[in-house]
Design an enzyme around this catalytic site. Structure first.
Site, mmCIF file in Angstrom:
data_model
loop_
_atom_site.group_PDB
_atom_site.id
_atom_site.type_symbol
_atom_site.label_atom_id
_atom_site.label_comp_id
_atom_site.label_asym_id
_atom_site.label_seq_id
_atom_site.Cartn_x
_atom_site.Cartn_y
_atom_site.Cartn_z
ATOM 1 N N SER A 202 0.691 -1.139 0.037
ATOM 2 C CA SER A 202 0.147 0.071 -0.188
ATOM 3 C C SER A 202 0.878 1.143 -0.003
ATOM 4 C CB SER A 202 -0.944 0.316 1.078
ATOM 5 O OG SER A 202 -1.684 -0.985 1.214
ATOM 6 N N ASN B 86 -2.960 6.383 -1.232
ATOM 7 C CA ASN B 86 -2.824 6.250 0.345
ATOM 8 C C ASN B 86 -2.104 7.679 0.610
ATOM 9 O OD1 ASN B 86 -4.262 3.903 1.183
ATOM 10 N ND2 ASN B 86 -2.532 2.825 0.284
ATOM 11 N N GLU C 77 -2.971 0.719 -9.081
ATOM 12 C CA GLU C 77 -1.741 1.744 -9.272
ATOM 13 C C GLU C 77 -0.640 0.821 -9.916
ATOM 14 O OE1 GLU C 77 -1.406 5.701 -6.209
ATOM 15 O OE2 GLU C 77 -1.593 3.451 -5.425
ATOM 16 N N HIS D 165 -0.744 -2.247 -7.265
ATOM 17 C CA HIS D 165 -1.387 -1.905 -6.094
ATOM 18 C C HIS D 165 -2.767 -2.262 -6.466
ATOM 19 C CE1 HIS D 165 -2.488 0.999 -2.545
ATOM 20 N NE2 HIS D 165 -2.611 -0.428 -2.330
HETATM 21 N N1 CAA Z 1 -15.566 -8.878 -1.609
HETATM 22 C C1 CAA Z 1 -15.688 -8.926 -2.977
HETATM 23 N N2 CAA Z 1 -16.933 -8.480 -3.459
HETATM 24 C C2 CAA Z 1 -17.947 -7.395 -2.524
HETATM 25 C C3 CAA Z 1 -17.338 -7.372 -1.321
HETATM 26 C C4 CAA Z 1 -16.038 -7.887 -0.667
HETATM 27 N N3 CAA Z 1 -15.562 -7.749 0.558
HETATM 28 N N4 CAA Z 1 -18.127 -6.516 -0.685
HETATM 29 C C5 CAA Z 1 -19.136 -6.223 -1.791
HETATM 30 N N5 CAA Z 1 -18.862 -7.063 -2.689
HETATM 31 C C6 CAA Z 1 -19.769 -7.008 -4.099
HETATM 32 C C7 CAA Z 1 -20.743 -7.451 -4.007
HETATM 33 O O1 CAA Z 1 -20.804 -8.973 -4.172
HETATM 34 C C8 CAA Z 1 -21.601 -6.866 -5.104
HETATM 35 O O2 CAA Z 1 -21.412 -7.600 -6.170
HETATM 36 P P1 CAA Z 1 -22.617 -7.582 -7.417
HETATM 37 O O3 CAA Z 1 -22.975 -6.080 -7.760
HETATM 38 O O4 CAA Z 1 -21.751 -8.280 -8.581
HETATM 39 O O5 CAA Z 1 -23.513 -8.485 -6.883
HETATM 40 C C9 CAA Z 1 -20.853 -5.447 -4.807
HETATM 41 O O6 CAA Z 1 -19.793 -5.556 -4.471
HETATM 42 C C10 CAA Z 1 -21.812 -4.228 -4.423
HETATM 43 O O7 CAA Z 1 -22.054 -4.718 -2.875
HETATM 44 P P2 CAA Z 1 -23.172 -4.415 -1.929
HETATM 45 O O8 CAA Z 1 -24.418 -4.055 -2.975
HETATM 46 O O9 CAA Z 1 -23.280 -5.379 -1.284
HETATM 47 O O10 CAA Z 1 -22.768 -3.110 -1.120
HETATM 48 P P3 CAA Z 1 -22.535 -1.792 -1.708
HETATM 49 O O11 CAA Z 1 -22.954 -1.261 -2.687
HETATM 50 O O12 CAA Z 1 -22.512 -1.113 -0.370
HETATM 51 O O13 CAA Z 1 -20.754 -1.899 -2.198
HETATM 52 C C11 CAA Z 1 -18.307 -1.659 -1.791
HETATM 53 C C12 CAA Z 1 -19.895 -2.533 -1.457
HETATM 54 C C13 CAA Z 1 -17.959 -1.850 -3.099
HETATM 55 C C14 CAA Z 1 -17.248 -2.335 -0.873
HETATM 56 C C15 CAA Z 1 -18.689 -0.114 -1.351
HETATM 57 O O14 CAA Z 1 -18.995 -0.084 0.068
HETATM 58 C C16 CAA Z 1 -17.363 0.706 -1.589
HETATM 59 O O15 CAA Z 1 -16.971 0.756 -2.672
HETATM 60 N N6 CAA Z 1 -16.634 1.230 -0.345
HETATM 61 C C17 CAA Z 1 -15.462 1.835 -0.566
HETATM 62 C C18 CAA Z 1 -14.444 0.690 -1.139
HETATM 63 C C19 CAA Z 1 -12.993 1.305 -1.037
HETATM 64 O O16 CAA Z 1 -12.807 2.585 -0.956
HETATM 65 N N7 CAA Z 1 -11.980 0.628 -1.351
HETATM 66 C C20 CAA Z 1 -10.539 1.197 -1.437
HETATM 67 C C21 CAA Z 1 -9.969 1.028 0.105
HETATM 68 S S1 CAA Z 1 -8.420 1.782 0.078
HETATM 69 C C22 CAA Z 1 -7.483 0.309 -0.830
HETATM 70 O O17 CAA Z 1 -7.860 -0.471 -1.196
HETATM 71 C C23 CAA Z 1 -5.780 0.806 -0.831
HETATM 72 C C24 CAA Z 1 -5.186 0.454 0.161
HETATM 73 O O18 CAA Z 1 -3.881 0.180 -0.097
HETATM 74 C C25 CAA Z 1 -5.278 0.567 1.761
HETATM 75 P P1 NAD Z 2 -4.089 -9.599 5.850
HETATM 76 O O1 NAD Z 2 -3.460 -9.424 7.136
HETATM 77 O O2 NAD Z 2 -5.534 -9.927 5.383
HETATM 78 O O3 NAD Z 2 -3.335 -10.716 5.016
HETATM 79 C C1 NAD Z 2 -2.040 -10.974 4.899
HETATM 80 C C2 NAD Z 2 -1.573 -12.523 4.872
HETATM 81 O O4 NAD Z 2 -0.196 -12.594 4.791
HETATM 82 C C3 NAD Z 2 -1.928 -13.350 6.098
HETATM 83 O O5 NAD Z 2 -2.932 -14.231 5.764
HETATM 84 C C4 NAD Z 2 -0.541 -13.822 6.484
HETATM 85 O O6 NAD Z 2 -0.954 -15.200 6.996
HETATM 86 C C5 NAD Z 2 0.204 -13.921 5.157
HETATM 87 N N1 NAD Z 2 1.790 -13.819 5.351
HETATM 88 C C6 NAD Z 2 2.455 -13.112 6.221
HETATM 89 N N2 NAD Z 2 3.623 -13.454 6.070
HETATM 90 C C7 NAD Z 2 3.670 -14.143 5.026
HETATM 91 C C8 NAD Z 2 4.812 -15.002 4.318
HETATM 92 N N3 NAD Z 2 5.879 -14.849 4.600
HETATM 93 N N4 NAD Z 2 4.598 -16.034 3.281
HETATM 94 C C9 NAD Z 2 3.039 -16.100 2.931
HETATM 95 N N5 NAD Z 2 2.093 -15.430 3.648
HETATM 96 C C10 NAD Z 2 2.369 -14.806 4.481
HETATM 97 O O7 NAD Z 2 -3.557 -8.294 4.840
HETATM 98 P P2 NAD Z 2 -4.201 -7.517 3.516
HETATM 99 O O8 NAD Z 2 -5.215 -6.431 3.959
HETATM 100 O O9 NAD Z 2 -4.563 -8.640 2.709
HETATM 101 O O10 NAD Z 2 -3.072 -6.850 3.157
HETATM 102 C C11 NAD Z 2 -1.998 -7.550 2.316
HETATM 103 C C12 NAD Z 2 -1.051 -6.519 1.657
HETATM 104 O O11 NAD Z 2 -1.851 -5.765 0.763
HETATM 105 C C13 NAD Z 2 -0.334 -5.527 2.554
HETATM 106 O O12 NAD Z 2 0.862 -5.152 2.024
HETATM 107 C C14 NAD Z 2 -1.361 -4.289 2.636
HETATM 108 O O13 NAD Z 2 -0.860 -3.036 2.700
HETATM 109 C C15 NAD Z 2 -1.923 -4.091 1.131
HETATM 110 N N6 NAD Z 2 -2.944 -3.766 0.708
HETATM 111 C C16 NAD Z 2 -4.059 -3.892 1.581
HETATM 112 C C17 NAD Z 2 -5.484 -3.011 1.250
HETATM 113 C C18 NAD Z 2 -6.432 -3.540 2.240
HETATM 114 O O14 NAD Z 2 -7.606 -2.572 2.053
HETATM 115 N N7 NAD Z 2 -6.578 -4.165 3.131
HETATM 116 C C19 NAD Z 2 -5.451 -2.822 0.222
HETATM 117 C C20 NAD Z 2 -4.351 -2.663 -0.931
HETATM 118 C C21 NAD Z 2 -3.160 -3.218 -0.563
#
Ligand code: CAA
Ligand code: NAD
Length: 283
Positions: free
Chosen positions: A119, A190, A152, A140
């Site tokens: 991330s 992020n 990304e 990403h």
């Molecule tokens: N895994 C897989 N599919 C999922 C899911 C999950 N956890 N949650 C929901 N879905 C799917 C559903 O099955 C549904 O699919 P269909 O349309 O094909 O039936 C669709 O998503 C819509 O789901 P819902 O109607 O149940 O719910 P919703 O309309 O509230 O949408 C959501 C759910 C898409 C998750 C929406 O709430 C959303 O877009 N949330 C924000 C997500 C976001 O910002 N993601 C980025 C996070 S940051 C990141 O990823 C980067 C990082 O490094 C941290």
């Molecule tokens: P998570 O905690 O759900 O899963 C991480 C997994 O890695 C665990 O199941 C753990 O058992 C496994 N693991 C740890 N060390 C390992 C190794 N040496 N070999 C094999 N498996 C190992 O975490 P996550 O949310 O899936 O995040 C995973 C990566 O994706 C991180 O780098 C995170 O920053 C990135 N990411 C997360 C998100 C998010 O929304 N959670 C979105 C984009 C990117």
């Protein structure tokens, strides 16, 4: 370069989703985790999502079986020995990722590309621990991977144009939209998202408003699909804290200091949805 066999390291919420989208695009995928139970849960999650797609008539039963036939689960990193592309999705800790990349570098064929789903961590530093830095790149994906369109693509200083082009084309084959980003802390996604989530946590910490009300403001006031605290729980609070630390250390700017409440929740093991408790309870 032709990519046929893919491997995903880490079968948590991101790894399982990444494996699913590759299998749906017709590629053979090995899904790996150290923890056999997590691996099993990851596969079960994929099966459930595909069954739901069949129920909704978005996929036939035969297509579902084909996707499942493309997937293989393994706890052995050695299985990387015949892979063309390996995507790492283990925990957001540099020391864990560099160990995985060093091991993969020794096991994977010379032509293989090694990608990280990190991330925020520097791809340049990850690339430097391998003997193939020109074939290391950031890929990403966003959570939930099967739904979110963006990938990304982060170029390390050492990444060649050829490696970039292969990953860009692969992203398009997955029916996702690639955006090219240079290697700076938090990349684009992020660097912008996580300070907002951190600030939302500060508003709760300083007693400005409640968890629910902060989320309502951002959902109804800014049309965000999820409030920032619901989203933080969804991402994982450990991952949010790691990203804030990378921004804070990487830029040396106090505006990225992680909120003490976030640190405290992570210390308590309240990691969000995946642990059953975060800003909300999921028991
Ligand atoms: N895994 C897989 N599919 C999922 C899911 C999950 N956890 N949650 C929901 N879905 C799917 C559903 O099955 C549904 O699919 P269909 O349309 O094909 O039936 C669709 O998503 C819509 O789901 P819902 O109607 O149940 O719910 P919703 O309309 O509230 O949408 C959501 C759910 C898409 C998750 C929406 O709430 C959303 O877009 N949330 C924000 C997500 C976001 O910002 N993601 C980025 C996070 S940051 C990141 O990823 C980067 C990082 O490094 C941290
Ligand atoms: P998570 O905690 O759900 O899963 C991480 C997994 O890695 C665990 O199941 C753990 O058992 C496994 N693991 C740890 N060390 C390992 C190794 N040496 N070999 C094999 N498996 C190992 O975490 P996550 O949310 O899936 O995040 C995973 C990566 O994706 C991180 O780098 C995170 O920053 C990135 N990411 C997360 C998100 C998010 O929304 N959670 C979105 C984009 C990117």
């Amino acid at each position: 370069m032709q990519i046929n066999q893919v491997m995903v390291i880490g079968a948590g919420q991101m790894g399982a989703g990444i494996a699913q989208v590759f299998a749906q695009a017709g590629l053979r995928v090995k899904l790996n985790d150290l923890n056999a139970e997590v691996l099993q849960n990851g596969l079960e999650g994929i099966k459930k999502r595909l069954a739901k797609a069949v129920d909704k008539e978005k996929m036939t039963e035969q297509e579902k079986q084909q996707v499942l036939g493309n997937l293989e689960a393994t706890t052995e990193l050695r299985a990387a020995s015949d892979c063309d592309l390996i995507i790492e999705a283990v925990v957001e800790k540099m020391e864990v990722k560099t160990k995985v990349f060093q091991s993969l570098d020794a096991i994977a064929p010379a032509h293989a590309i090694l990608a990280s789903n990190t991330s925020s961590l520097p791809i340049t530093e990850i690339a430097a621990v391998t003997n193939r830095p020109s074939q290391v790149i950031g890929m990403h994906f966003m959570n939930p991977v099967p739904v979110m369109k963006l990938v990304e693509i982060i170029r390390a200083l050492q990444t060649t144009d050829e490696t970039y082009e292969v990953i860009k084309q692969m992203t398009e084959k997955l029916n996702k939209t690639p955006v090219e980003v240079n290697d700076f802390p938090g990349f684009v996604s992020n660097r912008i998202l996580m300070p907002m989530i951190n600030e939302a946590i500060y508003t709760v910490y300083e007693g400005v408003s409640s968890v629910e009300d902060v989320d309502t403001v951002m959902k109804l006031g800014m049309n965000h699909p999820m409030g920032p605290l619901t989203l933080a729980d969804f991402i994982g609070l450990d991952t949010c804290l790691s990203i804030m630390e990378v921004l804070h250390d990487g830029f040396g700017d106090s505006k990225y200091r992680p909120c003490p409440l976030l640190r405290q929740y992570v210390k308590a093991g309240w990691l969000g949805r995946k642990s059953g408790r975060g800003f909300y309870s999921y028991e």
